[in-house]
Write a protein that holds these residues in place. Structure first.
Motif, mmCIF file in Angstrom:
data_model
loop_
_atom_site.group_PDB
_atom_site.id
_atom_site.type_symbol
_atom_site.label_atom_id
_atom_site.label_comp_id
_atom_site.label_asym_id
_atom_site.label_seq_id
_atom_site.Cartn_x
_atom_site.Cartn_y
_atom_site.Cartn_z
ATOM 1 N N VAL A 75 39.808 -16.101 40.501
ATOM 2 C CA VAL A 75 39.597 -14.972 41.408
ATOM 3 C C VAL A 75 40.827 -14.828 42.296
ATOM 4 N N THR A 76 41.392 -13.636 42.296
ATOM 5 C CA THR A 76 42.524 -13.344 43.176
ATOM 6 C C THR A 76 42.000 -12.975 44.550
ATOM 7 N N VAL A 77 42.532 -13.640 45.571
ATOM 8 C CA VAL A 77 42.086 -13.404 46.945
ATOM 9 C C VAL A 77 43.304 -13.161 47.834
ATOM 10 N N GLY A 78 43.030 -12.763 49.059
ATOM 11 C CA GLY A 78 44.093 -12.562 50.028
ATOM 12 C C GLY A 78 43.824 -11.360 50.890
ATOM 13 N N PRO A 79 44.708 -11.117 51.843
ATOM 14 C CA PRO A 79 45.968 -11.815 52.107
ATOM 15 C C PRO A 79 45.780 -13.104 52.892
ATOM 16 N N PRO A 80 46.802 -13.986 52.794
ATOM 17 C CA PRO A 80 47.898 -13.990 51.823
ATOM 18 C C PRO A 80 47.378 -14.243 50.423
ATOM 19 N N ALA A 81 48.076 -13.721 49.432
ATOM 20 C CA ALA A 81 47.601 -13.763 48.059
ATOM 21 C C ALA A 81 47.499 -15.193 47.543
ATOM 22 N N ALA A 82 46.423 -15.461 46.827
ATOM 23 C CA ALA A 82 46.232 -16.750 46.176
ATOM 24 C C ALA A 82 45.313 -16.533 44.981
ATOM 25 N N LEU A 83 45.373 -17.458 44.041
ATOM 26 C CA LEU A 83 44.518 -17.422 42.863
ATOM 27 C C LEU A 83 43.631 -18.656 42.905
ATOM 28 N N LEU A 84 42.322 -18.433 43.024
ATOM 29 C CA LEU A 84 41.374 -19.531 43.124
ATOM 30 C C LEU A 84 40.750 -19.838 41.771
ATOM 31 N N SER A 85 40.610 -21.123 41.486
ATOM 32 C CA SER A 85 40.008 -21.585 40.237
ATOM 33 C C SER A 85 38.559 -21.987 40.487
ATOM 34 N N LEU A 86 37.654 -21.510 39.636
ATOM 35 C CA LEU A 86 36.224 -21.759 39.777
ATOM 36 C C LEU A 86 35.653 -22.353 38.498
ATOM 37 N N TRP A 87 34.683 -23.239 38.640
ATOM 38 C CA TRP A 87 33.846 -23.702 37.542
ATOM 39 C C TRP A 87 32.409 -23.322 37.857
ATOM 40 N N ILE A 88 31.694 -22.862 36.842
ATOM 41 C CA ILE A 88 30.300 -22.469 37.035
ATOM 42 C C ILE A 88 29.398 -23.391 36.233
ATOM 43 N N MET A 89 28.432 -23.951 36.918
ATOM 44 C CA MET A 89 27.458 -24.846 36.317
ATOM 45 C C MET A 89 26.107 -24.141 36.359
ATOM 46 N N GLU A 90 25.621 -23.720 35.203
ATOM 47 C CA GLU A 90 24.354 -23.005 35.141
ATOM 48 C C GLU A 90 23.181 -23.985 35.191
ATOM 49 N N PRO A 91 22.053 -23.552 35.776
ATOM 50 C CA PRO A 91 20.879 -24.418 35.797
ATOM 51 C C PRO A 91 20.298 -24.576 34.400
ATOM 52 N N SER A 92 19.607 -25.671 34.195
ATOM 53 C CA SER A 92 19.038 -25.943 32.871
ATOM 54 C C SER A 92 17.903 -24.985 32.546
ATOM 55 N N ARG A 93 17.254 -24.472 33.571
ATOM 56 C CA ARG A 93 16.201 -23.493 33.315
ATOM 57 C C ARG A 93 16.574 -22.165 33.959
ATOM 58 N N GLN A 94 16.305 -21.094 33.236
ATOM 59 C CA GLN A 94 16.645 -19.748 33.679
ATOM 60 C C GLN A 94 15.353 -18.983 33.971
ATOM 61 N N PRO A 95 15.389 -17.986 34.862
ATOM 62 C CA PRO A 95 16.576 -17.544 35.594
ATOM 63 C C PRO A 95 16.907 -18.470 36.759
ATOM 64 N N ALA A 96 18.139 -18.360 37.223
ATOM 65 C CA ALA A 96 18.572 -19.170 38.357
ATOM 66 C C ALA A 96 17.782 -18.787 39.607
ATOM 67 N N GLN A 97 17.464 -19.783 40.426
ATOM 68 C CA GLN A 97 16.735 -19.537 41.668
ATOM 69 C C GLN A 97 17.644 -19.067 42.800
ATOM 70 N N GLY A 98 18.942 -19.149 42.580
ATOM 71 C CA GLY A 98 19.908 -18.737 43.584
ATOM 72 C C GLY A 98 21.285 -19.209 43.164
ATOM 73 N N THR A 99 22.290 -18.870 43.956
ATOM 74 C CA THR A 99 23.672 -19.267 43.688
ATOM 75 C C THR A 99 24.192 -20.049 44.880
ATOM 76 N N VAL A 100 24.769 -21.223 44.612
ATOM 77 C CA VAL A 100 25.293 -22.069 45.671
ATOM 78 C C VAL A 100 26.773 -22.351 45.417
ATOM 79 N N LEU A 101 27.628 -22.010 46.381
ATOM 80 C CA LEU A 101 29.033 -22.376 46.321
ATOM 81 C C LEU A 101 29.161 -23.847 46.702
ATOM 82 N N VAL A 102 30.004 -24.587 45.976
ATOM 83 C CA VAL A 102 30.183 -26.021 46.214
ATOM 84 C C VAL A 102 31.634 -26.265 46.603
ATOM 85 N N LEU A 103 31.851 -26.833 47.799
ATOM 86 C CA LEU A 103 33.190 -26.952 48.367
ATOM 87 C C LEU A 103 33.566 -28.400 48.615
#
Length: 320
Positions: A75-103
């Motif tokens: 994902v391109t973000v900014g300013p200042p410009a940067a390119l962020l790398s993300l990994w997505i881990m899907e839940p074992s059962r669908q649909p997902a109950q929500g989305t959580v950012l992990v930092l």
């Protein structure tokens, strides 16, 4: 240099002693002259300073699948410009109950958070993010959540465009990531729940704590440390006073679960106590006895799974 009367007569011993004394004198004077330049640099420079996209090592074939990573994003973000790398881990059962950012923490990466499977196992889409200047993301400077929280608002936008932002949205972070998580909640109303492990209350608290840990607090005046924080803000183009989870937790309506080890010498538990006191109506504090800054995550994964999942599902009342 005058030596005591009972000083050993060995010429070799005398030479070594005088050399050590002179070295100590030079180091002391040199250190006093060098610290005002070294400290702001140490505060501001990101691990990936001046590195361009595409130069970061990738995971070996098959590793992401083993770790449960189903998708990679940039994902391109900014300013200042940067390119962020993300990994997505899907839940074992669908649909997902929500989305959580992990930092992750400072000078670390999303790879260190891949073991936090409790969220995906509990039904949440986990989005592991390399904050700017860390891991496989570009960026020159550390801003302790100020610019990072702006970046993460753009990450939420990008996830929404890809139909990957299932509400309710939350954030799980440790240390630097925990402080950033609270600041994101103060900025973006889409964040409804935060789990913050060992956050700092303000940047000043964090820097002074680390200065004491390194022994600098005993020899460097507080005024010099404060000036170094200010200079770091000039270097990285951010206002250090804005790196304040304490202010953000008062601004947000999100529920904030604070977890801190009682034996944390890097960021004292008083930071989380202060944060909780500032927002008792929508926060809860869990103190982990005898846990340190780096060991508290083991307790989080093994002993606090139920509390964390309940917090993100809004089934645990706020307050302590």
């Amino acid at each position: 240099m005058r030596l005591p009367k009972n000083y050993p007569k060995s010429a070799s011993f005398r030479r070594w002693t005088i050399a050590l004394l002179l070295a100590g004198l030079v180091f002391g004077v040199g250190g006093a002259l060098f610290l005002p330049y070294w400290m702001p640099t140490a505060i501001a420079y990101a691990p990936n300073f001046r590195k361009q996209a595409g130069v970061f090592p990738e995971a070996r074939p098959g590793e992401l699948e083993v770790w449960g990573i189903s998708q990679q994003m940039e994902v391109t973000v900014g300013p200042p410009a940067a390119l962020l790398s993300l990994w997505i881990m899907e839940p074992s059962r669908q649909p997902a109950q929500g989305t959580v950012l992990v930092l992750h923490g400072i000078r670390d990466s999303k790879a260190s958070m891949r073991g936090i499977r409790l969220l995906a196992d509990g039904g949440y889409r986990s989005v592991l993010i390399d904050l700017r200047g860390h891991g496989s993301s570009t960026g020159d400077w550390l801003t302790y959540g100020v610019v990072d929280s702006q970046d993460l608002t753009q990450v939420l936008d990008a996830l929404g465009r890809q139909n990957l932002l299932t509400e309710p949205a939350g954030v799980f972070g440790c240390s630097y990531g925990a402080a950033t998580a609270i600041q994101l909640a103060g900025r973006d109303p889409r964040i409804q729940s935060v789990v913050a492990v060992a956050p700092f209350a303000t940047l000043q608290v964090a820097v002074h704590s680390y200065a004491r840990l390194l022994g600098l607090g005993f020899v460097v005046p507080n005024g010099m440390i404060d000036q170094a924080i200010s200079d770091a803000g000039h270097i990285a183009d951010f206002q250090p006073s804005e790196a304040s989870p304490l202010r953000a937790i008062r601004q947000t309506g999100a529920r904030v679960l604070l977890i801190h080890g009682t034996s944390d010498w890097k960021i004292p538990p008083s930071s989380s106590q202060q944060l909780h006191a500032a927002a008792t109506s929508h926060s809860r504090l869990i103190l982990v006895e005898k846990a340190g800054h780096d060991s508290v995550m083991a307790t989080v994964q093994s002993g606090l799974r139920t509390e964390i999942l309940r917090w993100f599902s809004h089934t645990t009342p706020s307050g302590d």
